[in-house]
Design a protein around this motif. Sequence first.
Motif, PDB file in Angstrom:
ATOM      1  N   CYS A  85       0.836  -1.212   0.000  1.00 34.74           N
ATOM      2  CA  CYS A  85       0.000   0.000   0.000  1.00 34.74           C
ATOM      3  C   CYS A  85       0.868   1.259   0.000  1.00 34.74           C
ATOM      4  CB  CYS A  85      -0.927   0.009   1.213  1.00 34.74           C
ATOM      5  SG  CYS A  85      -2.259  -1.199   1.150  1.00 34.74           S
ATOM      6  N   ALA A  86       1.958   1.234   0.776  1.00 35.35           N
ATOM      7  CA  ALA A  86       2.856   2.395   0.821  1.00 35.35           C
ATOM      8  C   ALA A  86       3.505   2.618  -0.543  1.00 35.35           C
ATOM      9  CB  ALA A  86       3.918   2.196   1.906  1.00 35.35           C
ATOM     10  N   ALA A  87       3.864   1.536  -1.236  1.00 39.86           N
ATOM     11  CA  ALA A  87       4.444   1.666  -2.574  1.00 39.86           C
ATOM     12  C   ALA A  87       3.423   2.249  -3.549  1.00 39.86           C
ATOM     13  CB  ALA A  87       4.938   0.304  -3.068  1.00 39.86           C
ATOM     14  N   CYS A  90       3.245   5.916  -3.081  1.00 45.51           N
ATOM     15  CA  CYS A  90       4.356   6.607  -3.755  1.00 45.51           C
ATOM     16  C   CYS A  90       4.033   6.829  -5.227  1.00 45.51           C
ATOM     17  CB  CYS A  90       5.653   5.802  -3.630  1.00 45.51           C
ATOM     18  SG  CYS A  90       6.371   5.804  -1.992  1.00 45.51           S
ATOM     19  N   ALA A  91       3.514   5.792  -5.879  1.00 43.94           N
ATOM     20  CA  ALA A  91       3.170   5.912  -7.297  1.00 43.94           C
ATOM     21  C   ALA A  91       2.085   6.970  -7.498  1.00 43.94           C
ATOM     22  CB  ALA A  91       2.720   4.558  -7.841  1.00 43.94           C
ATOM     23  N   SER A  92       1.102   6.996  -6.620  1.00 48.80           N
ATOM     24  CA  SER A  92       0.027   7.988  -6.733  1.00 48.80           C
ATOM     25  C   SER A  92       0.557   9.401  -6.502  1.00 48.80           C
ATOM     26  CB  SER A  92      -1.084   7.683  -5.723  1.00 48.80           C
ATOM     27  OG  SER A  92      -1.689   6.448  -6.009  1.00 48.80           O
ATOM     28  N   ALA A  93       1.390   9.568  -5.485  1.00 51.29           N
ATOM     29  CA  ALA A  93       1.945  10.893  -5.191  1.00 51.29           C
ATOM     30  C   ALA A  93       2.831  11.381  -6.331  1.00 51.29           C
ATOM     31  CB  ALA A  93       2.729  10.854  -3.878  1.00 51.29           C
ATOM     32  N   LEU A 105      -2.027   5.441   1.806  1.00 53.33           N
ATOM     33  CA  LEU A 105      -1.349   5.580   3.099  1.00 53.33           C
ATOM     34  C   LEU A 105      -2.281   5.187   4.248  1.00 53.33           C
ATOM     35  CD1 LEU A 105       0.634   8.895   2.548  1.00 53.33           C
ATOM     36  CD2 LEU A 105       1.593   6.586   2.788  1.00 53.33           C
ATOM     37  N   THR A 106      -3.559   5.508   4.105  1.00 45.47           N
ATOM     38  CA  THR A 106      -4.533   5.095   5.120  1.00 45.47           C
ATOM     39  C   THR A 106      -4.610   3.575   5.185  1.00 45.47           C
ATOM     40  OG1 THR A 106      -5.808   7.130   4.829  1.00 45.47           O
ATOM     41  CG2 THR A 106      -6.946   5.254   5.837  1.00 45.47           C
ATOM     42  N   GLY A 107      -4.636   2.927   4.008  1.00 46.07           N
ATOM     43  CA  GLY A 107      -4.638   1.461   3.979  1.00 46.07           C
ATOM     44  C   GLY A 107      -3.398   0.889   4.639  1.00 46.07           C
ATOM     45  N   ALA A 108      -2.232   1.494   4.347  1.00 45.78           N
ATOM     46  CA  ALA A 108      -0.984   1.042   4.968  1.00 45.78           C
ATOM     47  C   ALA A 108      -1.057   1.181   6.483  1.00 45.78           C
ATOM     48  CB  ALA A 108       0.197   1.836   4.408  1.00 45.78           C
ATOM     49  N   ALA A 109      -1.596   2.315   6.940  1.00 48.43           N
ATOM     50  CA  ALA A 109      -1.683   2.567   8.383  1.00 48.43           C
ATOM     51  C   ALA A 109      -2.664   1.612   9.064  1.00 48.43           C
ATOM     52  CB  ALA A 109      -2.087   4.017   8.638  1.00 48.43           C
ATOM     53  N   TRP A 179       8.885   3.013   6.290  1.00 44.48           N
ATOM     54  CA  TRP A 179       7.939   1.910   6.466  1.00 44.48           C
ATOM     55  C   TRP A 179       8.493   0.612   5.863  1.00 44.48           C
ATOM     56  CZ3 TRP A 179       4.487   1.528   9.939  1.00 44.48           C
ATOM     57  CH2 TRP A 179       3.475   0.575   9.864  1.00 44.48           C
ATOM     58  N   HIS A 180       9.166   0.717   4.723  1.00 46.67           N
ATOM     59  CA  HIS A 180       9.763  -0.473   4.119  1.00 46.67           C
ATOM     60  C   HIS A 180      10.894  -1.023   4.990  1.00 46.67           C
ATOM     61  CE1 HIS A 180       7.219  -0.218   0.704  1.00 46.67           C
ATOM     62  NE2 HIS A 180       7.824   0.805   0.133  1.00 46.67           N
TER      63      HIS A 180
END
Length: 197
Positions: A85-87, A90-93, A105-109, A179-180
């Motif tokens: 999810c964090a990756a 990154c792609a979205s940002a 990021l919410t999903g990652a959290a 996070w990674h």
Amino acid sequence: MTNPSAATVDALRSVDPEASVLDSLPGHPMIWLLIFSELAAFGALLAAFSVARALDPATFAAGQAQLDPLIAAVNTICLVSSGWCAARACASAARGARAAARSWLTGAAVLGLVFVGLKLFEYADEIGRGLDLETSTFFTLYFLLTGFHLLHVVLGLVILAVVAWRADAEGVETGAAFWHMVDLVWLMLVPIIYLIR
């Protein structure tokens, strides 16, 4: 993530003679100094765990037999999925899709919070069975290593929340890099603590 080649570093230096390898890494360069120092700390703790196990294999085997590998497996799935999810964030940002980055990021959290909840449940079960820091060398090192990692997960959740606020590319990459690192450390802890006999 690939390491920058010598040609990439040389190209950076031809543009900026002060450029370093850190400048070619995603996110803010200072996060990488933190990541490298944290990896060194975890490496030292894992080395101490391995040496202690070699010196007293019976105690470590007995301690390991009292752990719940199913919870460790579910937590591994949570953290690896959270890293994915964090990756995606990154792609979205990078595309300028800040709302999508925030969602990822919410999903990652959320997956990170599930990890925290399961780890606390596991600790409660172990402590309820009379297992604590003073039970044996195995449990002293187990609680220190996994507790130190759990603190990093909580710090990582704070970092993800902070970078989600603006959801700019550099901020999201910075948070995802940390996070990674948390994911990577867990992937080293699981086999050493739960699996290797």
